[in-house]
Design a protein around this motif. Structure first.
Motif, PDB file in Angstrom:
ATOM      1  N   ARG A  95       0.849  -1.189   0.000  1.00 12.10           N
ATOM      2  CA  ARG A  95       0.000   0.000   0.000  1.00 12.10           C
ATOM      3  C   ARG A  95       0.888   1.243   0.000  1.00 12.10           C
ATOM      4  O   ARG A  95       1.955   1.264   0.604  1.00 12.10           O
ATOM      5  CB  ARG A  95      -0.887   0.059   1.246  1.00 12.10           C
ATOM      6  CG  ARG A  95      -1.817  -1.119   1.414  1.00 12.10           C
ATOM      7  CD  ARG A  95      -3.216  -0.818   0.948  1.00 12.10           C
ATOM      8  NE  ARG A  95      -4.141  -1.859   1.396  1.00 12.10           N
ATOM      9  CZ  ARG A  95      -4.874  -1.768   2.483  1.00 12.10           C
ATOM     10  NH1 ARG A  95      -4.820  -0.674   3.235  1.00 12.10           N
ATOM     11  NH2 ARG A  95      -5.680  -2.747   2.834  1.00 12.10           N
ATOM     12  N   TRP A  96       0.418   2.295  -0.662  1.00 15.68           N
ATOM     13  CA  TRP A  96       1.080   3.599  -0.600  1.00 15.68           C
ATOM     14  C   TRP A  96       0.513   4.371   0.581  1.00 15.68           C
ATOM     15  O   TRP A  96      -0.694   4.325   0.839  1.00 15.68           O
ATOM     16  CB  TRP A  96       0.846   4.393  -1.880  1.00 15.68           C
ATOM     17  CG  TRP A  96       1.781   4.018  -2.996  1.00 15.68           C
ATOM     18  CD1 TRP A  96       1.540   3.136  -4.002  1.00 15.68           C
ATOM     19  CD2 TRP A  96       3.092   4.536  -3.210  1.00 15.68           C
ATOM     20  NE1 TRP A  96       2.633   3.057  -4.835  1.00 15.68           N
ATOM     21  CE2 TRP A  96       3.600   3.915  -4.381  1.00 15.68           C
ATOM     22  CE3 TRP A  96       3.890   5.471  -2.536  1.00 15.68           C
ATOM     23  CZ2 TRP A  96       4.867   4.189  -4.874  1.00 15.68           C
ATOM     24  CZ3 TRP A  96       5.159   5.741  -3.026  1.00 15.68           C
ATOM     25  CH2 TRP A  96       5.634   5.113  -4.185  1.00 15.68           C
ATOM     26  N   CYS A 119      -1.513   7.829   6.589  1.00 15.84           N
ATOM     27  CA  CYS A 119      -2.811   7.741   5.903  1.00 15.84           C
ATOM     28  C   CYS A 119      -2.645   6.997   4.578  1.00 15.84           C
ATOM     29  O   CYS A 119      -1.680   7.240   3.845  1.00 15.84           O
ATOM     30  CB  CYS A 119      -3.360   9.142   5.671  1.00 15.84           C
ATOM     31  SG  CYS A 119      -5.036   9.163   4.988  1.00 15.84           S
ATOM     32  N   ASP A 120      -3.575   6.112   4.280  1.00 15.42           N
ATOM     33  CA  ASP A 120      -3.527   5.332   3.040  1.00 15.42           C
ATOM     34  C   ASP A 120      -3.675   6.259   1.833  1.00 15.42           C
ATOM     35  O   ASP A 120      -4.635   7.025   1.733  1.00 15.42           O
ATOM     36  CB  ASP A 120      -4.652   4.296   3.043  1.00 15.42           C
ATOM     37  CG  ASP A 120      -4.453   3.214   1.994  1.00 15.42           C
ATOM     38  OD1 ASP A 120      -3.856   3.505   0.940  1.00 15.42           O
ATOM     39  OD2 ASP A 120      -4.899   2.073   2.223  1.00 15.42           O
ATOM     40  N   LYS A 126      -2.616   5.451  -7.439  1.00 16.71           N
ATOM     41  CA  LYS A 126      -3.049   4.703  -8.625  1.00 16.71           C
ATOM     42  C   LYS A 126      -3.645   5.649  -9.665  1.00 16.71           C
ATOM     43  O   LYS A 126      -3.404   5.492 -10.862  1.00 16.71           O
ATOM     44  CB  LYS A 126      -4.065   3.624  -8.241  1.00 16.71           C
ATOM     45  CG  LYS A 126      -3.456   2.412  -7.550  1.00 16.71           C
ATOM     46  CD  LYS A 126      -4.512   1.359  -7.251  1.00 16.71           C
ATOM     47  CE  LYS A 126      -3.890   0.111  -6.639  1.00 16.71           C
ATOM     48  NZ  LYS A 126      -4.911  -0.917  -6.318  1.00 16.71           N
ATOM     49  N   ALA A 127      -4.437   6.618  -9.180  1.00 21.07           N
ATOM     50  CA  ALA A 127      -5.040   7.594 -10.095  1.00 21.07           C
ATOM     51  C   ALA A 127      -3.959   8.441 -10.755  1.00 21.07           C
ATOM     52  O   ALA A 127      -4.015   8.723 -11.958  1.00 21.07           O
ATOM     53  CB  ALA A 127      -6.012   8.483  -9.335  1.00 21.07           C
ATOM     54  N   GLU A 128      -2.950   8.839  -9.978  1.00 24.54           N
ATOM     55  CA  GLU A 128      -1.848   9.636 -10.520  1.00 24.54           C
ATOM     56  C   GLU A 128      -1.053   8.837 -11.549  1.00 24.54           C
ATOM     57  O   GLU A 128      -0.691   9.351 -12.609  1.00 24.54           O
ATOM     58  CB  GLU A 128      -0.920  10.091  -9.388  1.00 24.54           C
ATOM     59  CG  GLU A 128      -1.527  11.151  -8.485  1.00 24.54           C
ATOM     60  CD  GLU A 128      -0.649  11.470  -7.291  1.00 24.54           C
ATOM     61  OE1 GLU A 128       0.396  10.800  -7.118  1.00 24.54           O
ATOM     62  OE2 GLU A 128      -1.005  12.386  -6.514  1.00 24.54           O
ATOM     63  N   GLN A 132      -0.565   9.607 -15.489  1.00 30.37           N
ATOM     64  CA  GLN A 132       0.768   9.721 -16.083  1.00 30.37           C
ATOM     65  C   GLN A 132       0.913   8.806 -17.297  1.00 30.37           C
ATOM     66  O   GLN A 132       1.496   9.192 -18.312  1.00 30.37           O
ATOM     67  CB  GLN A 132       1.834   9.389 -15.040  1.00 30.37           C
ATOM     68  CG  GLN A 132       2.010  10.469 -13.979  1.00 30.37           C
ATOM     69  CD  GLN A 132       2.937  10.054 -12.855  1.00 30.37           C
ATOM     70  OE1 GLN A 132       3.431   8.920 -12.822  1.00 30.37           O
ATOM     71  NE2 GLN A 132       3.183  10.955 -11.925  1.00 30.37           N
ATOM     72  N   LYS A 133       0.369   7.584 -17.184  1.00 27.45           N
ATOM     73  CA  LYS A 133       0.421   6.651 -18.308  1.00 27.45           C
ATOM     74  C   LYS A 133      -0.388   7.186 -19.491  1.00 27.45           C
ATOM     75  O   LYS A 133       0.038   7.071 -20.641  1.00 27.45           O
ATOM     76  CB  LYS A 133      -0.119   5.283 -17.880  1.00 27.45           C
ATOM     77  CG  LYS A 133       0.813   4.508 -16.957  1.00 27.45           C
ATOM     78  CD  LYS A 133       0.201   3.177 -16.550  1.00 27.45           C
ATOM     79  CE  LYS A 133       1.110   2.413 -15.598  1.00 27.45           C
ATOM     80  NZ  LYS A 133       0.492   1.139 -15.150  1.00 27.45           N
TER      81      LYS A 133
END
Length: 215
Positions: A95-96, A119-120, A126-128, A132-133
Motif C-alpha cells: 500500500r502507498w 494515511c492510506d 493509482k489515479a496519478e 501519467q500513463k
C-alpha cells in the motif's frame, strides 16, 4: 440543551489516519500506535510487544530512502517532514501511504522519537499513475502523428467544415494549427475549388447511408 461529550479515542480510532510514536533507534520500536492500524491488518499489540517494529512494515525497497530523508531533515534542524512511500500490510499487500513526521528531541537536542500520522494514499497514487500513463501515451501518439505524412482533422459538419482539431504536422503544408482552430481557415479551404462540390456530395451520401468513414 443536552450536552454531548466527545470521545476523542473513539474518534481517532474510527478515522483513516493512524497516529504513532516510535523511538529513533534501530528499527524504530513503537511506543504508541492507534487501534485503526487494523486498516492495514495489524493489531496494536503487534507493535507494543516489539514483534513488529515500524521499519518492518516499510517496503524493503523504500527503507533506505525513508531513513535518508529523516537523517537529512534531522541534520538540517528540521522539525517535521512529509513523506510518501510503500508499506506492507500484515497479509503482505503493498500500500502507498502519506506520512507526516514530527521529530522530537531530548534535552541535549538529539532526535529521540518520531511522532507521526499515517494515511492510506493507494487510490490517489493509482489515479496519478494512471494519468501519467495516459499522458505518456498521448505524448507518444502526438510524436508519432507529428512525424507522420498523414494529417489528423476533427471538423464540425457545418458550412465550410470548421476545424476543432488538427495535428501539429500541418506545418508541413505551411499552416499552423491555430490557422484552423481560430476559424481563419476551414477544412474546405484546403480542397481545390473544382473538387469541393464533388467531395461535399460524397460525404453527404456516405452520411445518409450510415457509413462512419469514407475515402
Amino acid at each position: 440543551m443536552k450536552k454531548f461529550d466527545i470521545n476523542l479515542e473513539s474518534l481517532i480510532n474510527s478515522s483513516p489516519v493512524v497516529i504513532f510514536l516510535c523511538k529513533s533507534t534501530g528499527k524504530w520500536p513503537v511506543e504508541l500506535i492507534t487501534e485503526n492500524i487494523w486498516h492495514f491488518g495489524y493489531e496494536v499489540e503487534d507493535f507494543t510487544s516489539r514483534n513488529v517494529q515500524y521499519l518492518d512494515i516499510v517496503h524493503p525497497e523504500d527503507r533506505e530512502k525513508v531513513n535518508a530523508e529523516i537523517v537529512r531533515c534531522s541534520e538540517k534542524g528540521c522539525t517535521e517532514l512529509t513523506q510518501e512511500y510503500r508499506i506492507l500490510t500484515a497479509s503482505g499487500e503493498t500500500r502507498w501511504v502519506e506520512v507526516k513526521i514530527l521529530l522530537r528531541r531530548d534535552e541535549d537536542g538529539r532526535v529521540s522519537h518520531y511522532q507521526g500520522t499515517l494515511c492510506d494514499a493507494t487510490q490517489r497514487k493509482k489515479a496519478e499513475e494512471s494519468m501519467q500513463k495516459t499522458l505518456k501515451k498521448k505524448n507518444e501518439l502526438k510524436s508519432i502523428i507529428k512525424s507522420s505524412p498523414l494529417f489528423v482533422f476533427l471538423c464540425k459538419p457545418e458550412e465550410g467544415w470548421p476545424v476543432e482539431f488538427v495535428s501539429e504536422n500541418i506545418t508541413k503544408l505551411e499552416y499552423t494549427p491555430e490557422d484552423f482552430t481560430s476559424g481563419k481557415i476551414k477544412f474546405e479551404d484546403l480542397i481545390h475549388p473544382e473538387d469541393r462540390e464533388r467531395i461535399r456530395a460524397e460525404v453527404e451520401k456516405f452520411s445518409r447511408e450510415g457509413y462512419k468513414d469514407c475515402t
